[in-house]
Design an enzyme around this catalytic site. Structure first.
Site, short mmCIF file in Angstrom:
data_model
loop_
_atom_site.label_atom_id
_atom_site.label_comp_id
_atom_site.label_asym_id
_atom_site.label_seq_id
_atom_site.Cartn_x
_atom_site.Cartn_y
_atom_site.Cartn_z
N HIS A 44 0.83 -1.20 0.00
CA HIS A 44 0.00 0.00 0.00
C HIS A 44 0.87 1.25 0.00
O HIS A 44 2.08 1.20 0.18
CB HIS A 44 -0.94 -0.01 1.21
N GLU A 46 1.25 3.75 2.09
CA GLU A 46 1.99 4.09 3.30
C GLU A 46 3.28 3.28 3.41
O GLU A 46 4.33 3.81 3.79
CB GLU A 46 1.11 3.83 4.54
N ALA A 154 -26.69 7.60 -34.71
CA ALA A 154 -26.50 6.74 -35.88
C ALA A 154 -27.52 7.11 -36.93
O ALA A 154 -28.56 7.72 -36.63
CB ALA A 154 -26.65 5.27 -35.50
N THR A 188 -26.60 -4.17 -28.77
CA THR A 188 -25.33 -3.62 -29.25
C THR A 188 -24.43 -4.73 -29.76
O THR A 188 -23.67 -4.54 -30.72
CB THR A 188 -24.64 -2.82 -28.13
N ASP A 192 -23.15 -3.96 -33.37
CA ASP A 192 -21.76 -3.48 -33.50
C ASP A 192 -20.70 -4.53 -33.17
O ASP A 192 -19.53 -4.34 -33.52
CB ASP A 192 -21.54 -2.27 -32.59
N GLY A 286 -26.87 1.17 -26.31
CA GLY A 286 -27.78 1.91 -27.15
C GLY A 286 -28.74 2.79 -26.37
O GLY A 286 -28.72 2.84 -25.13
#
Length: 366
Positions: A44, A46, A154, A188, A192, A286
């Protein structure tokens, strides 16, 4: 603290599901050590800062963007490292409410360390997804949309490649890279066939593979789509009336959720993604799915690319939201950022008046 925040941002693409954290060790106005959390499972912020400071850390002040962890996870508690190094004072920019037990601040004070809270909006925003998952039990949801100047996405035929510039498409990749998941709908996939992967030259993102999430209520999405190709893990949500058929590749999982008003329950989907450890979710879908998320009050941020094109009234609209009868019903957004990307205008907006993990800096007394 500004330096600590800049350090934390270096982990923007790589720390999930952990938060992005930076730490600076200072004594007599001299910076002795700097560190940030680079990747989940690694040291981390620290610990990294203390390693750089060495023995000089004794009696110094640590500026940390998030409350140091007090419990043992994949790495030992940072609180123990700070106490062992002899840090005299810790200044914290934001509180970590995921620490249900072994609170870092309480353990530091019990060991005689002075702890101060410096509320910082930038620290909250840096980890907006982490705070959303912990405090609201759902991810921070960002919708990405590209549209013409007259608000169309589109042509009526569905043709949309490409409305925006190559630079805008490259910019989208950076937002994908900082997301834990990229979400789309089955429509989609049909239209696409997106890859939904991160494709950047930056070596920091070489191993970044956000979870690909598909909402496919009736499991009618094509099984030869790119999301089945194994390039990144894929999670497909479906409704209770269907069962996945066949043996999917190892990279593809299915999860059933209930319905709400005849559609997949979007609130349940987001709760499931929080369980998956998703902090930020980017939606690339979409008009119907994006409109449904907006109607459900699940959109925290809009990322909209506006191309200097006019597509006409027959082209497809930006969102599938039912017609309004008065301006009072309009959804109001505030512009938090605007810039030019290539030849396009990019707007980043947030809802006005809605619930937000960053609606205000929480008045936490620590």
């Amino acid at each position: 603290m500004a330096l600590a925040l800049a350090l934390a941002d270096r982990g923007a693409y790589t720390t999930a599901p952990n938060p992005r954290v930076g730490c600076v060790i200072v004594k007599h106005d001299e910076v002795l050590g700097q560190g940030w959390h680079a990747r989940a499972g690694q040291a981390h912020a620290e610990v990294n800062a203390l390693r750089e400071a060495g023995d000089q850390a004794r009696g110094a002040t640590a500026y940390v963007t998030l409350e140091p962890c007090g419990g043992h996870g994949r790495t030992p508690p940072c609180v123990d490292a700070l106490i062992h190094a002899g840090i005299a004072r810790v200044v914290v920019a934001s509180v970590d409410r995921s620490q249900h037990e072994n609170h870092g601040v309480e353990r530091l004070r019990a060991a005689g360390v002075v702890v101060e809270h410096l509320p910082c909006p930038e620290a909250r925003e840096l980890n907006q997804g982490f705070f959303s998952r912990i405090e609201r039990q759902r991810p921070w949801v960002r919708i990405k949309l590209a549209m013409s100047l007259d608000g169309r996405t589109a042509l009526a035929t569905g043709e949309s490649k490409w409305i925006t510039s190559a630079q805008s498409r490259e910019d989208v990749q950076t937002w994908r890279a900082r997301s834990c998941a990229v979400l789309t709908g089955s429509g989609t996939l049909h239209a696409d066939n997106p890859r939904l992967t991160v494709r950047l030259a930056d070596p920091q993102t070489a191993f970044v593979a956000p979870l690909r999430v598909v909402l496919d209520q009736d499991l009618k999405g094509p099984t030869d789509a790119h999301v089945w190709d194994g390039e990144a893990p894929t999670l497909i949500f479906h409704g209770p009336a269907v069962t996945p058929q066949g043996v999917p590749p190892d990279s593809v999982r299915f999860r059933q959720v209930g319905l709400s008003d005849g559609r997949l329950d979007l609130h349940q989907v987001m709760a499931c993604l929080a369980e998956e450890g998703c902090n930020e979710v980017q939606v690339e879908a979409g008009a119907v799915l994006c409109g449904a998320l907006a109607a459900a009050g699940l959109v925290d941020e809009w990322l909209i690319y506006i191309a200097p094109l006019l597509l006409g009234s027959d082209a497809r609209p930006l969102l599938g939201i039912n017609g309004l009868t008065s301006l009072a019903e309009a959804r109001q957004l505030s512009i938090v950022e605007q810039c030019l990307v290539g030849g396009d205008l990019r707007l980043r907006l947030k809802p006005l008046g809605g619930e937000s993990a960053l609606s205000a800096v929480v008045a936490e007394a620590i």
